[in-house]
Design a protein around this motif. Structure first.
Motif, PDB file in Angstrom:
ATOM      1  N   LEU A  58     -36.419  -8.871  10.130  1.00  0.00           N
ATOM      2  CA  LEU A  58     -35.831  -7.877   9.227  1.00  0.00           C
ATOM      3  C   LEU A  58     -34.484  -8.309   8.659  1.00  0.00           C
ATOM      4  CD1 LEU A  58     -36.624  -4.495  11.038  1.00  0.00           C
ATOM      5  CD2 LEU A  58     -37.863  -5.559   9.170  1.00  0.00           C
ATOM      6  N   THR A  78     -36.421   0.185  13.046  1.00  0.00           N
ATOM      7  CA  THR A  78     -35.469  -0.800  13.559  1.00  0.00           C
ATOM      8  C   THR A  78     -35.219  -0.483  15.027  1.00  0.00           C
ATOM      9  OG1 THR A  78     -33.677   0.599  12.719  1.00  0.00           O
ATOM     10  CG2 THR A  78     -34.332  -1.276  11.353  1.00  0.00           C
ATOM     11  N   GLU A  92     -28.335  -2.737  11.832  1.00  0.00           N
ATOM     12  CA  GLU A  92     -29.491  -1.859  11.754  1.00  0.00           C
ATOM     13  C   GLU A  92     -29.681  -1.317  10.339  1.00  0.00           C
ATOM     14  OE1 GLU A  92     -31.815   1.207  14.592  1.00  0.00           O
ATOM     15  OE2 GLU A  92     -29.646   1.087  14.840  1.00  0.00           O
ATOM     16  N   GLN A  95     -30.915  -4.141   8.044  1.00  0.00           N
ATOM     17  CA  GLN A  95     -32.319  -4.451   8.271  1.00  0.00           C
ATOM     18  C   GLN A  95     -33.221  -3.414   7.596  1.00  0.00           C
ATOM     19  OE1 GLN A  95     -33.421  -5.307  12.340  1.00  0.00           O
ATOM     20  NE2 GLN A  95     -31.499  -6.366  12.752  1.00  0.00           N
TER      21      GLN A  95
END
Length: 308
Positions: A58, A78, A92, A95
């Motif tokens: 990611l 995530t 996070e 991603q």
């Protein structure tokens, strides 16, 4: 015609549950399982079950763009236990946005996003966890980019009692010991049986998307069965396996943002006064599972306890 669904975190708890359920319905769906390590044992197991296993990180947009090619739908998640996020919680959000961008580039028709509300908003700014904020900011990005999507507010996972070793059976003292950071024994948590219910809700969204898109688009579904305290969970173990239990509150998790998240649960709770199970999930035909189901099917066998 079957529809191709990309499943993020396919070797993990959330993504794994979704991938395995969709693979049971090969007449409806094909699964492209996204993972950083296609050679891992869980990834190879998914391949045996019929998944197309694809390497996708990611944090690498080019890999995601290729991974989502020709996909009709995406299950996006995530993982804040991921070392890249643990060391940099801001990762996070990046991603999640990378995944959204890849979905846009590939014309994905249905994006199912596992998320959380803003800790800043629900605590009045007192308890701000980047674990919450990263996912929440991706919600805004999805709407900003007009990506057709459903948001899943997940409960606290029953599976963590096993996966995070929160609960153990002490053979010497003949008792169950429930160790959990920060959460008080009377704190009510919205609870979720991931393997049974997150997967079922995701499939129900995909199944109903064409007929109910106007109703489902940008809707928040509260994927949790009930609010339970640690004492309630131990009571279920006592009822079904006959063992007394003790709850032990640990001082911290070792990760500041997770500490804040758990303190948020103590002070504010999860999802306010929202009635559980969510009536909108029930309308999709999904019957949620409860703590007794999890104890019978997973926890008691894991602890080596026979049922009464």
């Amino acid at each position: 015609m079957t529809r191709l669904i990309a499943v993020c975190g396919a070797t993990g708890n959330q993504g794994g549950s979704v991938a395995k359920l969709l693979l049971e319905h090969s007449d409806q769906y094909r699964v492209r399982a996204l993972t950083r390590d296609p050679q891992s044992a869980p990834a190879r197991n998914l391949a045996v079950l019929g998944a197309e296993v694809v390497k996708a990180d990611l944090t690498i947009p080019s890999e995601l763009h290729d991974a989502l090619r020709e996909c009709w739908g995406v299950f996006g998640v995530t993982n804040f236990y991921d070392s890249k996020i643990k060391d940099d919680p801001g990762s996070e959000e990046r991603q999640g946005k990378n995944l959204v961008d890849a979905a846009i580039a590939n014309g994905v028709k249905c994006f199912v996003w596992s998320t959380l509300p803003s800790s800043h908003k629900i605590s009045g700014g007192r308890l701000v966890s980047r674990i919450y904020e990263g996912k929440y900011h991706v919600d805004d990005y999805i709407r900003e980019k007009n990506v057709p999507a459903v948001f899943l507010y997940t409960g606290n996972f029953y599976e963590n009692m096993v996966l995070r070793s929160h609960m153990k059976y002490n053979h010497v003292l003949d008792r169950v010991e429930f160790h959990q950071p920060i959460i008080k024994e009377d704190t009510k948590l919205a609870m979720l049986y991931v393997q049974k219910d997150l997967s079922a809700v995701t499939k129900a969204v995909l199944d109903n998307w064409d007929a109910r898109k106007d109703e489902l688009n940008y809707r928040y579904l509260y994927v949790a069965n009930a609010r339970l305290t640690p004492r309630d969970i131990l009571a279920s173990v006592k009822k079904l396996a006959g063992k007394d239990g003790v709850y032990i509150c640990l001082p911290n998790t070792g990760v500041p943002d997770r500490d804040i998240m758990f303190q948020l649960y103590n002070e504010v709770g999860m999802y306010g006064t929202k009635e559980l199970p969510d009536e909108n999930i029930l309308k999709l035909g999904v019957q949620m599972h409860n703590i007794d189901d999890f104890v019978r099917e997973v926890l008691a066998p894991h602890l080596g306890l026979p049922l009464l």
